[in-house]
Design an enzyme around this catalytic site. Structure first.
Site, mmCIF file in Angstrom:
data_model
loop_
_atom_site.group_PDB
_atom_site.id
_atom_site.type_symbol
_atom_site.label_atom_id
_atom_site.label_comp_id
_atom_site.label_asym_id
_atom_site.label_seq_id
_atom_site.Cartn_x
_atom_site.Cartn_y
_atom_site.Cartn_z
ATOM 1 N N LEU A 1 -27.014 -43.992 -25.093
ATOM 2 C CA LEU A 1 -27.305 -42.755 -24.499
ATOM 3 C C LEU A 1 -28.869 -42.401 -24.987
ATOM 4 O O LEU A 1 -29.314 -41.768 -25.919
ATOM 5 C CB LEU A 1 -26.307 -41.437 -25.103
ATOM 6 C CG LEU A 1 -25.023 -41.648 -25.253
ATOM 7 C CD1 LEU A 1 -24.591 -40.652 -25.722
ATOM 8 C CD2 LEU A 1 -24.684 -41.771 -23.756
ATOM 9 N N ASN B 1 -33.032 -41.903 -22.641
ATOM 10 C CA ASN B 1 -33.502 -41.134 -21.431
ATOM 11 C C ASN B 1 -32.773 -41.747 -20.000
ATOM 12 O O ASN B 1 -32.403 -41.267 -19.070
ATOM 13 C CB ASN B 1 -35.025 -41.417 -21.157
ATOM 14 C CG ASN B 1 -35.548 -40.839 -20.204
ATOM 15 O OD1 ASN B 1 -35.188 -39.867 -19.748
ATOM 16 N ND2 ASN B 1 -36.610 -41.382 -19.650
ATOM 17 N N ARG C 1 -32.339 -38.830 -14.021
ATOM 18 C CA ARG C 1 -31.403 -39.461 -13.018
ATOM 19 C C ARG C 1 -30.097 -38.628 -12.868
ATOM 20 O O ARG C 1 -29.303 -38.384 -13.970
ATOM 21 C CB ARG C 1 -30.955 -41.016 -13.206
ATOM 22 C CG ARG C 1 -32.432 -42.077 -12.894
ATOM 23 C CD ARG C 1 -31.932 -43.210 -13.173
ATOM 24 N NE ARG C 1 -33.177 -44.074 -13.866
ATOM 25 C CZ ARG C 1 -32.864 -44.910 -14.664
ATOM 26 N NH1 ARG C 1 -31.819 -45.208 -15.310
ATOM 27 N NH2 ARG C 1 -34.068 -45.384 -15.399
ATOM 28 N N HIS D 1 -29.165 -52.379 -19.260
ATOM 29 C CA HIS D 1 -29.117 -52.331 -20.689
ATOM 30 C C HIS D 1 -28.377 -53.395 -21.373
ATOM 31 O O HIS D 1 -27.577 -53.058 -22.438
ATOM 32 C CB HIS D 1 -28.352 -51.075 -20.994
ATOM 33 C CG HIS D 1 -29.145 -49.793 -20.704
ATOM 34 N ND1 HIS D 1 -28.764 -48.540 -20.361
ATOM 35 C CD2 HIS D 1 -30.722 -49.422 -20.593
ATOM 36 C CE1 HIS D 1 -29.708 -47.760 -20.017
ATOM 37 N NE2 HIS D 1 -31.042 -48.269 -20.289
ATOM 38 N N GLU E 1 -33.317 -53.877 -28.737
ATOM 39 C CA GLU E 1 -33.413 -54.800 -27.555
ATOM 40 C C GLU E 1 -34.639 -55.834 -27.916
ATOM 41 O O GLU E 1 -34.215 -57.114 -27.413
ATOM 42 C CB GLU E 1 -33.572 -54.161 -26.238
ATOM 43 C CG GLU E 1 -32.531 -53.290 -25.923
ATOM 44 C CD GLU E 1 -32.865 -52.149 -24.715
ATOM 45 O OE1 GLU E 1 -33.308 -51.149 -25.192
ATOM 46 O OE2 GLU E 1 -32.440 -52.562 -23.760
ATOM 47 N N GLY F 1 -31.790 -43.628 -28.258
ATOM 48 C CA GLY F 1 -32.634 -42.437 -28.512
ATOM 49 C C GLY F 1 -31.712 -41.425 -28.932
ATOM 50 O O GLY F 1 -31.522 -40.815 -30.146
ATOM 51 N N ASN G 1 -42.125 -56.744 -22.489
ATOM 52 C CA ASN G 1 -41.432 -55.849 -21.431
ATOM 53 C C ASN G 1 -42.203 -55.400 -20.765
ATOM 54 O O ASN G 1 -42.947 -54.566 -20.970
ATOM 55 C CB ASN G 1 -40.474 -54.835 -22.289
ATOM 56 C CG ASN G 1 -39.762 -54.177 -21.460
ATOM 57 O OD1 ASN G 1 -39.945 -53.986 -20.182
ATOM 58 N ND2 ASN G 1 -39.107 -53.002 -22.162
ATOM 59 N N ARG H 1 -38.374 -59.801 -20.884
ATOM 60 C CA ARG H 1 -37.076 -58.954 -20.175
ATOM 61 C C ARG H 1 -37.155 -58.675 -18.973
ATOM 62 O O ARG H 1 -38.419 -58.283 -18.335
ATOM 63 C CB ARG H 1 -37.292 -57.504 -20.970
ATOM 64 C CG ARG H 1 -36.366 -56.577 -20.629
ATOM 65 C CD ARG H 1 -36.414 -55.199 -21.129
ATOM 66 N NE ARG H 1 -35.480 -54.370 -20.286
ATOM 67 C CZ ARG H 1 -35.545 -53.097 -19.931
ATOM 68 N NH1 ARG H 1 -36.806 -52.516 -19.979
ATOM 69 N NH2 ARG H 1 -34.455 -52.469 -19.387
HETATM 70 P P1 AMP Z 1 -34.763 -43.544 -25.482
HETATM 71 O O1 AMP Z 1 -34.701 -43.708 -24.087
HETATM 72 O O2 AMP Z 1 -33.447 -44.604 -26.175
HETATM 73 O O3 AMP Z 1 -36.056 -43.911 -26.157
HETATM 74 O O4 AMP Z 1 -34.349 -42.289 -25.967
HETATM 75 C C1 AMP Z 1 -34.972 -41.087 -25.767
HETATM 76 C C2 AMP Z 1 -34.341 -39.892 -25.764
HETATM 77 O O5 AMP Z 1 -33.862 -39.727 -27.233
HETATM 78 C C3 AMP Z 1 -35.178 -38.706 -25.704
HETATM 79 O O6 AMP Z 1 -34.735 -37.723 -24.766
HETATM 80 C C4 AMP Z 1 -35.296 -38.002 -27.057
HETATM 81 O O7 AMP Z 1 -35.309 -36.763 -27.058
HETATM 82 C C5 AMP Z 1 -33.686 -38.403 -27.512
HETATM 83 N N1 AMP Z 1 -33.966 -38.647 -29.083
HETATM 84 C C6 AMP Z 1 -34.559 -39.078 -29.997
HETATM 85 N N2 AMP Z 1 -34.457 -38.470 -31.273
HETATM 86 C C7 AMP Z 1 -33.438 -37.660 -31.145
HETATM 87 C C8 AMP Z 1 -32.898 -36.699 -32.078
HETATM 88 N N3 AMP Z 1 -33.151 -36.832 -33.391
HETATM 89 N N4 AMP Z 1 -32.162 -35.743 -31.694
HETATM 90 C C9 AMP Z 1 -31.942 -35.711 -30.168
HETATM 91 N N5 AMP Z 1 -32.491 -36.621 -29.325
HETATM 92 C C10 AMP Z 1 -33.358 -37.317 -29.910
#
Ligand code: AMP
Length: 398
Positions: free
Chosen positions: A209, A211, A241, A180, A385, A332, A7, A91
């Site tokens: 849900l 970043n 965003r 996604h 992914e 996340g 990626n 990717r």
């Molecule tokens: P991603 O882009 O899928 O890696 O997601 C990242 C986001 O997930 C960040 O804003 C993290 O703060 C949030 N995140 C990860 N673990 C947790 C958790 N246990 N509780 C709340 N938010 C989380």
């Protein structure tokens, strides 16, 4: 067969080596600050020690050379030689209307991906650099392109057209594409398996849900709508965003602050979302949940607006599919946070949702989080992914 999943971003590169036969992760890691001072490689073999090496990487070819060296290294490598890597899965962010599924990479495919560069000027060129570097370092190894947009190509015209002059579609292919896709596909298939139901018989909503955030509606095995658009800026509120806004806000900012279009796009891509809503407090959902729980006003406001928007889309997609059997939370924030699932589901009483508090409280665990009596199923499903890319790659090369 071992599949190397790549990626590639403009200055970073994430990789995983996956045994496609038993779907086990063999090693993973990332290269950061490629072409910038202070570049580093993080390499984590499964069951072994994670190594971080600060080492110069002038370009992506150099970064991939270091990754291949790490994987084959005598001390903590995981394969004896590159011959043990059967294929590479790349990717690719934007496949435009040209790619409705993953495809073997040939010179024609590279040309077609290049033609999509105008649709994703920040991402596609970086993805192509990754392909080029692998071609140089692993000549003869089959490579597959897996597109973020492909899963959404089944959307009907009424879902993907924008009401702007038709010539923008006819001449430049301006339309909703969605992103996604590998995550939406992986999670919706997993949901059907966990429910013990036929994928083709279900109406599923996936809330990715993280970043970056997006939501999709999958009816009878086909994506029928998704919230991201021509670019990943549209739709849900994200880390930085804005998601959906009145387009006239762009002129308003230009007139009031004298910003040009690139500066305003930076505001919408990098300074908005939950970071903007929280008045610059944080783009990180964990920080915002902690502050919400302490009753801090900016974070309470931010989480309320964020959850409301997700719930509004769930309503819209339930209408689009004339019902919904399963709502999935992933990425996340979605897969780890009982808090956000509870906040969103609080709006969905009309779907007869009964949350099983104990199941919902588990973090990062795959499963159904509604009770047996719940009229609609809600699931938390960690996305994967890289595994989805490895599967697609394996399916094409085996
Ligand atoms: P991603 O882009 O899928 O890696 O997601 C990242 C986001 O997930 C960040 O804003 C993290 O703060 C949030 N995140 C990860 N673990 C947790 C958790 N246990 N509780 C709340 N938010 C989380």
């Amino acid at each position: 067969m071992n599949i190397l999943v790549i990626n590639c971003g403009s200055s970073s590169l994430k990789f995983q080596l996956i045994d496609a036969t038993d779907e086990k992760l063999i090693a993973k890691g990332l290269c950061e600050r490629i072409g910038i001072e202070g570049s580093q490689l993080v390499y984590a073999p499964t069951g072994g020690e994670k190594v971080t090496a600060v080492t110069p990487m002038g370009d992506h070819t150099e970064a991939i050379r270091l990754v291949l060296e790490a994987l084959t290294n005598e001390k903590n490598g995981v394969v004896k030689s590159l011959k043990e890597i059967g294929a590479v899965g790349h990717r690719i962010v934007h496949g435009g209307e040209k790619f409705a599924s993953s495809t073997m990479i040939t010179d024609e495919v590279i040309k077609a991906i290049e033609e999509c560069n105008t649709l994703a000027p920040l991402h596609n060129p970086a993805n192509l650099i990754g392909i080029d570097a692998c071609k140089k370092l692993m000549p003869g190894t089959p490579m597959v392109a897996v597109f973020d947009t492909a899963f959404h190509q089944t959307m009907p015209e009424e879902a993907y057209m924008y009401a702007i002059p038709y010539k923008y579609y006819r001449e430049y292919k301006v339309r909703r594409y969605g992103f996604h896709g590998t995550s939406h596909s992986y999670v919706s298939h997993r949901a059907a398996q966990l429910l013990g139901r036929n994928y083709e018989d279900l109406k599923i909503i996936v809330c990715h849900l993280g970043n970056g955030a997006s939501i999709s509606a999958i009816k009878n095995g086909k994506c029928v709508d998704t919230s991201m658009g021509l670019t990943p800026l549209e739709g849900l509120i994200m880390g930085t965003r804005s998601g959906d806004i009145d387009p006239a806000i762009i002129k308003f900012i230009a007139d009031t602050e004298g910003k040009n279009i690139d500066e305003i796009m930076d505001v919408l891509n990098k300074e908005s979302g939950v970071l903007g809503l929280s008045d610059g407090f944080s783009s990180d959902f964990r920080d915002l949940v902690d502050a919400y729980e302490k009753g801090e006003e900016a974070s309470v406001r931010t989480m309320k607006v964020f959850a409301y928007h997700v719930a509004k889309y769930v309503g819209a997609y339930t209408a689009a599919m004339n019902g919904v059997d399963a709502i999935c939370f992933t990425a996340g924030f979605g897969e780890n946070s009982a808090f956000i699932r509870t906040l969103v589901c609080a709006y969905l009483g009309y779907l007869g949702i009964e949350i099983d508090e104990e199941a919902n409280a588990k973090r990062g665990v795959e499963g159904i989080i509604t009770t047996a009596d719940s009229r609609t199923n809600v699931l938390a499903i960690p996305t994967n992914e890289e595994l989805a890319i490895a599967r697609e790659t394996f399916a094409l090369v085996k």
